[in-house]
Design a protein around this motif. Structure first.
Motif, mmCIF file in Angstrom:
data_model
loop_
_atom_site.group_PDB
_atom_site.id
_atom_site.type_symbol
_atom_site.label_atom_id
_atom_site.label_comp_id
_atom_site.label_asym_id
_atom_site.label_seq_id
_atom_site.Cartn_x
_atom_site.Cartn_y
_atom_site.Cartn_z
ATOM 1 N N VAL A 185 -14.246 -12.478 53.051
ATOM 2 C CA VAL A 185 -14.371 -13.675 52.214
ATOM 3 C C VAL A 185 -13.883 -14.954 52.900
ATOM 4 C CG1 VAL A 185 -14.260 -12.351 50.062
ATOM 5 C CG2 VAL A 185 -12.159 -13.328 50.993
ATOM 6 N N PHE A 242 -21.806 -15.265 38.776
ATOM 7 C CA PHE A 242 -21.697 -13.802 38.787
ATOM 8 C C PHE A 242 -22.512 -13.203 37.657
ATOM 9 C CE2 PHE A 242 -17.530 -15.024 40.719
ATOM 10 C CZ PHE A 242 -17.779 -14.508 41.977
ATOM 11 N N LEU A 243 -23.097 -12.048 37.946
ATOM 12 C CA LEU A 243 -23.842 -11.320 36.927
ATOM 13 C C LEU A 243 -23.184 -9.967 36.691
ATOM 14 C CD1 LEU A 243 -27.533 -12.003 38.073
ATOM 15 C CD2 LEU A 243 -26.371 -12.966 36.070
ATOM 16 N N PRO A 249 -17.504 -15.548 35.280
ATOM 17 C CA PRO A 249 -18.226 -16.819 35.139
ATOM 18 C C PRO A 249 -19.489 -16.834 36.004
ATOM 19 C CG PRO A 249 -16.366 -17.105 36.632
ATOM 20 C CD PRO A 249 -16.287 -15.683 36.125
ATOM 21 N N PHE A 284 -13.377 -14.038 31.655
ATOM 22 C CA PHE A 284 -13.971 -15.250 31.088
ATOM 23 C C PHE A 284 -14.761 -14.905 29.823
ATOM 24 C CE2 PHE A 284 -13.724 -18.967 34.000
ATOM 25 C CZ PHE A 284 -12.910 -18.396 34.974
ATOM 26 N N LEU A 320 -9.924 -14.361 40.897
ATOM 27 C CA LEU A 320 -10.762 -15.553 41.105
ATOM 28 C C LEU A 320 -9.981 -16.854 41.319
ATOM 29 C CD1 LEU A 320 -13.609 -14.902 38.467
ATOM 30 C CD2 LEU A 320 -13.672 -14.448 40.925
ATOM 31 N N TYR A 321 -8.853 -16.771 42.036
ATOM 32 C CA TYR A 321 -8.068 -18.011 42.174
ATOM 33 C C TYR A 321 -8.852 -19.209 42.709
ATOM 34 C CZ TYR A 321 -7.466 -17.022 47.181
ATOM 35 O OH TYR A 321 -7.685 -16.789 48.513
ATOM 36 N N LEU A 336 -14.861 -6.427 42.370
ATOM 37 C CA LEU A 336 -14.797 -7.419 41.283
ATOM 38 C C LEU A 336 -15.669 -7.091 40.072
ATOM 39 C CD1 LEU A 336 -13.921 -10.263 40.227
ATOM 40 C CD2 LEU A 336 -15.932 -11.168 41.416
ATOM 41 N N ARG A 337 -16.982 -6.945 40.321
ATOM 42 C CA ARG A 337 -17.909 -6.762 39.194
ATOM 43 C C ARG A 337 -17.691 -5.409 38.511
ATOM 44 N NH1 ARG A 337 -19.914 -8.985 43.520
ATOM 45 N NH2 ARG A 337 -21.004 -10.983 43.475
ATOM 46 N N SER A 386 -7.810 -12.447 44.730
ATOM 47 C CA SER A 386 -9.250 -12.650 44.891
ATOM 48 C C SER A 386 -9.999 -12.145 43.676
ATOM 49 C CB SER A 386 -9.754 -11.898 46.126
ATOM 50 O OG SER A 386 -9.331 -12.543 47.292
ATOM 51 N N THR A 387 -9.553 -10.994 43.168
ATOM 52 C CA THR A 387 -10.178 -10.402 41.988
ATOM 53 C C THR A 387 -9.908 -11.253 40.753
ATOM 54 O OG1 THR A 387 -9.742 -8.289 43.023
ATOM 55 C CG2 THR A 387 -10.359 -8.233 40.713
#
Lengths: 318, 318
Positions: free
Chosen positions: B136, B297-298, B294, B13, B46-47, B275-276, B43-44
């Motif tokens: 999840v 998330f940080l 997005p 993003f 972000l669907y 992910l991060r 999942s990674t």
């Protein structure tokens, strides 16, 4: 608005689309029972399952039929961007408060959850009810996080899980069977300790609400400001009577009334929470048709319907 | 398509909207590394965070740049109605398979999850990869559910959590330090038992894939058909080398290569999953800008960025 009974009606479906007429019937019932507030699309009202347009329509209908009773709406979403859009939509529909859980798929960390509330708290024009529900969000609030969130603007209430009140519920019943409730026992209970530690952390103007209906009577007896109730969305008078007992200091009576609903609490436990059971109750009472929940949800078993119908009649739930 | 490395790129993003150009760069890298398949929005990727239109656009871009490599896409959603619409969209975009997790907010029961797969399996025109991720989705598949799902049409693969392979990973390293891996030990491991019980339950044509990157080497060494990999979405060559070692029977080498990435696995554990961390890696490698995820998330901490950069250089991850 964060006081007494906050009633959470289901959002009934019919062939995979919202049955607005049925929803209106549920709201009319809550308004005629004069509940303290209505959460139009809480978890039980399936807010994460609805499009923004559906959210707006349901909330607007609730506002129009609430007869002046304050209306709250769930605005949680996976992206903060969508939370803000949801806030805009439900505010346009006329809500008096928003309910915000840290909804997740990828599990969030504490700074991310704080950031969510920080952003939203500066954008709302109505108070936020902070919603802790580890079961559906995979997130537990630390005291430090509550402390930080308590300093943000527009935080009106927090909705906490009822589990700390379990010991009170148990002890008060054990005691009431013999010699009446012991005040010492109650004030030393886990629930009382949790409430008093939260009151120390949060500013006094932030209300504390209990959720998890089987703990509602105990939570209100121990001093929660409101009970955010799934069963109150379909049987508001039954729940109001329990709250009235607790408020007038008659905690043994409040517990006894809650205990009389043990068949319902067991049914909630057996069916993954209150959602499917209150949906069945709404069907039994003629508000909506079976199935009233969208796929992949399934109705509870036929045997459960019979038992539920029996309990409703036996206890004159209303 | 359910073999070897299935690479899961992030969906980058930029200022809260998808950075399609950056995503294209990630896909080009996977195509040039000749991965076995690409899961465009896992999942990674972000669907659940994307609109249907965004899903279509991302998947279409992946198909257009995959150079013939099969593309899969996540289609899970809270409502079965939306799952079917997602299937339609990604099929139109040209996917070769769909990844379907029982996404939930209100926790689902076994019959509801079965009903979801039953409905979708009769509507797809490409194979389904059944996706078990209790972390999840708050749902664990029973053997009986796998048995029932295995009888449905169009089930191509199952993606299982890697945790049963933890003992193999540990034992093989303990052994390789002294006298090389013991074949007896390996075949008696929890992972081998889990795989063999799943093979008995499921038809032979259904592939079994491992997820949870730190267990990938062990899973492939013990006989999984594919590794559905987050780290493979950014370092496909590194993961391919591990899989090649496992496939050629050199399981000690596969484990040693995975063990060399222990700094990455610890970083995943410290930062709530991959992910991060892979988002940070994509930023470090210049595919996208910080922040690439997005809100809410940080980005990971600055110190973590430095450590990650160091590991990437040190180990020549690519």
């Amino acid at each position: 608005m964060f006081t007494g009974l906050s009633a959470f009606p289901i959002t009934p479906f019919k062939q995979e689309t919202i049955d607005y007429k049925a929803f209106q019937g549920l709201v009319d019932n809550l308004a005629s029972a004069n509940v303290d507030s209505i959460c139009a699309i809480g978890s039980t009202g399936l807010y994460p399952y609805l499009t923004r347009e559906e959210k707006y329509n349901v909330v607007k209908l609730a506002v129009n039929h609430a007869q002046g009773i304050p209306v709250m709406a769930g605005v949680g979403a996976l992206r903060t961007y969508d939370v803000l859009k949801n806030v805009e939509a439900v505010q346009q529909a006329g809500v008096n408060a928003v309910l915000l859980a840290p909804v997740s798929y990828q599990v969030l960390n504490e700074d991310e959850v704080y950031g969510l509330y920080e952003t939203v708290s500066h954008e709302v024009s109505v108070p936020i009810c902070v919603y802790e529900n580890p079961r559906v969000t995979n997130f537990t609030f630390s005291d430090d996080l509550y402390r930080r969130i308590g300093k943000l603007p527009n935080i009106g209430a927090i909705k906490i899980p009822g589990s700390p009140f379990a010991t009170f519920a148990k002890n008060s019943m054990d005691n009431s069977a013999s010699k009446g409730i012991s005040p010492t026992l109650a004030s030393n209970s886990e629930g009382a300790r949790r409430l008093s530690s939260l009151r120390e952390i949060m500013p006094a103007n932030i209300a504390i609400g209990v959720s998890g209906d089987s703990f509602g009577a105990a939570g209100m007896s121990e001093g929660c400001d409101l009970w955010l109730s799934v069963i109150g969305g379909i049987f508001p008078r039954t729940v109001t009577r329990i709250i009235d007992a607790a408020h007038s200091g008659n905690v043994v009576d409040a517990q006894a009334q809650s205990q009389a609903l043990s068949g319902i609490w067991s049914m909630f436990a057996r069916n993954g929470g209150g959602l499917r059971v209150v949906a069945a109750a709404a069907e039994i009472l003629g508000y909506c048709e079976t199935p009233s929940l969208p796929a992949p949800f399934l109705p509870i078993a036929k045997k459960e319907y019979s038992e539920l119908e029996h309990i409703i009649t036996e206890l004159s739930l209303s």
